[in-house]
Write a protein that holds these residues in place. Structure first.
Motif, PDB file in Angstrom:
ATOM      1  N   HIS A   1       0.834  -1.199   0.000  1.00 39.86           N
ATOM      2  CA  HIS A   1       0.000   0.000   0.000  1.00 39.86           C
ATOM      3  C   HIS A   1       0.872   1.254   0.000  1.00 39.86           C
ATOM      4  O   HIS A   1       0.623   2.201  -0.749  1.00 39.86           O
ATOM      5  CB  HIS A   1      -0.894  -0.027   1.238  1.00 39.86           C
ATOM      6  N   ILE A   2       1.922   1.258   0.832  1.00 43.27           N
ATOM      7  CA  ILE A   2       2.824   2.403   0.909  1.00 43.27           C
ATOM      8  C   ILE A   2       3.573   2.577  -0.407  1.00 43.27           C
ATOM      9  O   ILE A   2       3.769   3.695  -0.888  1.00 43.27           O
ATOM     10  CB  ILE A   2       3.819   2.240   2.072  1.00 43.27           C
ATOM     11  N   SER A   3       3.993   1.475  -1.023  1.00 47.09           N
ATOM     12  CA  SER A   3       4.716   1.562  -2.289  1.00 47.09           C
ATOM     13  C   SER A   3       3.842   2.142  -3.388  1.00 47.09           C
ATOM     14  O   SER A   3       4.312   2.901  -4.244  1.00 47.09           O
ATOM     15  CB  SER A   3       5.218   0.173  -2.712  1.00 47.09           C
ATOM     16  N   ASP A   4       2.549   1.795  -3.379  1.00 48.76           N
ATOM     17  CA  ASP A   4       1.630   2.268  -4.420  1.00 48.76           C
ATOM     18  C   ASP A   4       1.181   3.713  -4.198  1.00 48.76           C
ATOM     19  O   ASP A   4       1.088   4.497  -5.145  1.00 48.76           O
ATOM     20  CB  ASP A   4       0.390   1.367  -4.485  1.00 48.76           C
ATOM     21  N   LEU A   5       0.887   4.074  -2.942  1.00 49.88           N
ATOM     22  CA  LEU A   5       0.268   5.365  -2.675  1.00 49.88           C
ATOM     23  C   LEU A   5       1.177   6.364  -1.976  1.00 49.88           C
ATOM     24  O   LEU A   5       0.989   7.567  -2.113  1.00 49.88           O
ATOM     25  CB  LEU A   5      -1.002   5.164  -1.820  1.00 49.88           C
ATOM     26  N   GLY A   6       2.128   5.877  -1.210  1.00 48.41           N
ATOM     27  CA  GLY A   6       3.005   6.782  -0.473  1.00 48.41           C
ATOM     28  C   GLY A   6       2.303   7.447   0.697  1.00 48.41           C
ATOM     29  O   GLY A   6       1.094   7.309   0.889  1.00 48.41           O
ATOM     30  N   GLU A   7       3.066   8.176   1.484  1.00 53.68           N
ATOM     31  CA  GLU A   7       2.536   8.953   2.605  1.00 53.68           C
ATOM     32  C   GLU A   7       3.277  10.282   2.636  1.00 53.68           C
ATOM     33  O   GLU A   7       4.439  10.351   2.201  1.00 53.68           O
ATOM     34  CB  GLU A   7       2.767   8.228   3.942  1.00 53.68           C
ATOM     35  N   PRO A   8       2.663  11.341   3.111  1.00 58.52           N
ATOM     36  CA  PRO A   8       3.384  12.619   3.216  1.00 58.52           C
ATOM     37  C   PRO A   8       4.539  12.508   4.200  1.00 58.52           C
ATOM     38  O   PRO A   8       4.447  11.792   5.194  1.00 58.52           O
ATOM     39  CB  PRO A   8       2.312  13.596   3.700  1.00 58.52           C
ATOM     40  N   VAL A   9       5.617  13.210   3.922  1.00 61.89           N
ATOM     41  CA  VAL A   9       6.783  13.176   4.796  1.00 61.89           C
ATOM     42  C   VAL A   9       6.557  14.098   5.991  1.00 61.89           C
ATOM     43  O   VAL A   9       6.198  15.265   5.818  1.00 61.89           O
ATOM     44  CB  VAL A   9       8.051  13.622   4.036  1.00 61.89           C
ATOM     45  N   PRO A  10       6.732  13.605   7.224  1.00 56.01           N
ATOM     46  CA  PRO A  10       6.581  14.459   8.412  1.00 56.01           C
ATOM     47  C   PRO A  10       7.547  15.643   8.370  1.00 56.01           C
ATOM     48  O   PRO A  10       8.638  15.557   7.805  1.00 56.01           O
ATOM     49  CB  PRO A  10       6.905  13.517   9.579  1.00 56.01           C
ATOM     50  N   ARG A  11       7.154  16.733   8.982  1.00 58.90           N
ATOM     51  CA  ARG A  11       7.957  17.945   8.942  1.00 58.90           C
ATOM     52  C   ARG A  11       9.289  17.805   9.667  1.00 58.90           C
ATOM     53  O   ARG A  11      10.233  18.532   9.367  1.00 58.90           O
ATOM     54  CB  ARG A  11       7.162  19.105   9.551  1.00 58.90           C
TER      55      ARG A  11
END
Length: 228
Positions: free
Chosen positions: A139-149
């Motif tokens: 799921h992470i590979s397909d959609l990614g997640e925003p990078v924390p500040r």
């Protein structure tokens, strides 16, 4: 007569068959009619046999004549150890919480043309579902997640990285990202750990044991078994 009861059961079955198990369990609590429809869906026995094996037998519950209703109740009792995407079962004594199915945000597009949206660096999900480690990694590979500040795109000493992320030493292959002998790019390392542990929630769960999850699931299943 409510509008829900005026909709034919066949229509409800078509709608509900597109939902995740956690969404179905919520729908089953709306009223008695939806409870009957939801609990009789084929997804529950399919989920049970995918998790526990084709030869597994389910103990019927007292006062519930339809076996499919029992499947729904049992799978809800087992939900902390069953992935909602692949229906795989993560057994007891996994030792590390990140190995178990954990809630991860998913988007449920209203139309096939809808795109994933972020607000600043904050992900706007429509739902969270329990995914096992392998499904979270995909799921992470397909959609990614925003990078924390607080994650920088700078090199930092390996010892400092391990102080900031105690899980770094367990992420096999992370050493290959090191520059020279003692420095590594924090952003690259963080993205690697995110994929390795199955998202930010996997990184946060690194230090947590599965003991509480195992105990809660055992209590739920014990309750189920005593309903005869």
């Amino acid at each position: 007569m409510s509008s829900i009861n005026r909709v034919p059961n066949e229509v409800w079955e078509g709608i509900l068959s597109r939902l995740y198990p956690s969404q179905l369990s919520r729908m089953s609590m709306v009223n008695k009619n939806l409870n009957v429809i939801v609990s009789s869906l084929e997804v529950w026995p399919r989920m049970f046999h995918a998790a526990y094996g084709l030869e597994a037998q389910l103990r019927p519950l007292m006062c519930i004549p339809k076996a499919k209703s029992s499947y729904m109740i049992f799978m809800c009792a087992s939900s902390l150890h069953v992935c909602e995407k692949c229906f795989g079962l993560t057994g007891y004594n996994a030792h590390k919480l990140y190995w178990l199915p954990l809630p991860i945000p998913v988007l449920l597009p209203r139309r096939s043309t809808d795109m994933i949206k972020y607000v600043g660096d904050r992900f706007e999900p429509n739902w969270t579902i329990q995914m096992c480690l392998l499904c979270r990694q995909g799921h992470i590979s397909d959609l990614g997640e925003p990078v924390p500040r607080n994650v920088t795109n700078c090199s930092m000493a390996w010892v400092d990285l391990c102080d900031k992320y105690p899980c770094a030493n367990e992420a096999r292959g992370l050493f290959s990202l090191r520059r020279g002998n003692s420095f590594i790019n924090e952003l690259g390392a963080f993205n690697y750990m995110r994929r390795y542990f199955g998202g930010d929630i996997g990184i946060k769960a690194f230090k947590t044991s599965t003991e509480a999850y195992d105990a809660e699931t055992e209590t739920r299943i014990l309750w189920y078994q005593r309903q005869e």
